[in-house]
Enzyme design. Structure first.
Site, PDB file in Angstrom:
ATOM      1  N   TYR A  97       1.007  -1.094  -0.159  1.00 47.08           N
ATOM      2  CA  TYR A  97      -0.140  -0.179  -0.789  1.00 47.08           C
ATOM      3  C   TYR A  97       1.007   1.310  -0.032  1.00 47.08           C
ATOM      4  CZ  TYR A  97      -3.450   3.567   1.512  1.00 47.08           C
ATOM      5  OH  TYR A  97      -4.158   4.470   1.710  1.00 47.08           O
ATOM      6  N   HIS A 138      -4.532   5.046  -2.638  1.00 42.07           N
ATOM      7  CA  HIS A 138      -6.072   6.099  -2.648  1.00 42.07           C
ATOM      8  C   HIS A 138      -5.794   7.149  -3.468  1.00 42.07           C
ATOM      9  CE1 HIS A 138      -7.383   3.154   0.262  1.00 42.07           C
ATOM     10  NE2 HIS A 138      -7.959   2.338  -0.027  1.00 42.07           N
ATOM     11  N   TYR A 150      -0.625   7.865 -12.005  1.00 38.78           N
ATOM     12  CA  TYR A 150      -0.541   6.153 -12.356  1.00 38.78           C
ATOM     13  C   TYR A 150      -1.316   6.320 -12.858  1.00 38.78           C
ATOM     14  CZ  TYR A 150       0.139   7.145  -7.133  1.00 38.78           C
ATOM     15  OH  TYR A 150       1.013   7.555  -5.805  1.00 38.78           O
ATOM     16  N   ARG A 153       1.578   4.972 -15.582  1.00 37.80           N
ATOM     17  CA  ARG A 153       1.956   3.919 -15.119  1.00 37.80           C
ATOM     18  C   ARG A 153       1.594   2.778 -15.179  1.00 37.80           C
ATOM     19  NH1 ARG A 153       4.023   8.719 -14.610  1.00 37.80           N
ATOM     20  NH2 ARG A 153       5.676   8.872 -14.838  1.00 37.80           N
TER      21      ARG A 153
END
Length: 234
Positions: A97, A138, A150, A153
């Site tokens: 995470y 998150h 993100y 990627r």
């Protein structure tokens, strides 16, 4: 930054793990970057507890970027995150995470965030970490810059989380984004075809529609289907 300075920055960037002496500097950066206020114990933990992967990018000894992540057992995840792996993976599977990823404003758009993220993923794709099947995070639903970062990627939107954050006393929506590693797979859901279609549309930009409009439409679909899924399971 000029091109010459940018090249100089990239050449001089060094990576090292955070330590307790960094607390004041990291606290100042996180206050500038994020709308969430972290307790002092959080800073103590990420700079001293080995369970955290806390990596700093430094330029001339100054911290200009950090990534903080934690590897967890699938069985320990909160309810809203617990379905990120397909059912065939046991509860002893691990996932990572990302708690924090940020770069100083003057040093953005020079590959530092990518360098930090790539370093994290590289550390999780070793033989010793083969049981780690995904990396997730998150993100505020309105943070389009982070979402684009993100998505470029290969992270995918997994779920929409209404009212996930409380920022300055106001509820804010979020997305859960995930990338799969070491053979990890997503659970099948009727949301996923819509998410995949949204990604294709974003790349193609049909009729020259801005990607932000397509992302908004996809977010609306995620909200609708997430609500439908919740009603079905309740």
């Amino acid at each position: 930054m000029s091109t010459a300075l940018s090249f100089s920055v990239q050449r001089e960037i060094q990576l090292r793990f955070l330590c307790p002496e960094d607390i004041d500097e990291v606290k100042k950066l996180c206050t500038e970057w994020f709308p969430i206020e972290y307790p002092d114990t959080w800073y103590q933990e990420i700079t001293s507890n080995p369970k955290f992967y806390s990596l700093a990018a430094t330029f001339q000894s100054r911290i200009v970027g950090i990534v903080v992540a934690e590897v967890k057992l699938l069985s320990s995840l909160n309810k809203e995150d617990a379905d990120i792996l397909a059912p065939q993976f046991p509860s002893t599977s691990q996932v990572a995470y990302i708690l924090s990823l940020g770069v100083v404003v003057d040093f953005r758009k020079h590959g530092i965030a990518s360098l930090l993220l790539d370093s994290l993923i590289q550390s999780l794709t070793t033989k010793e970490r083969s049981n780690c099947k995904a990396v997730y995070l998150h993100v505020l639903a309105t943070n389009h810059i982070a979402i684009r970062f993100y998505e470029r990627r290969r992270f995918k939107a997994h779920s929409f989380l209404p009212y996930y954050y409380s920022i300055q006393g106001k509820p804010r929506d979020a997305y859960l984004y995930v990338i799969y590693l070491n053979g990890g797979k997503a659970p099948w859901s009727f949301i996923y075809p819509f998410i995949d279609c949204g990604e294709v549309l974003t790349k193609l930009q049909p009729c020259a529609l801005p990607s932000q409009i397509i992302r908004t439409v996809r977010g609306w679909i995620c909200r609708l289907l997430a609500g439908a899924t919740s009603n079905y399971s309740s």
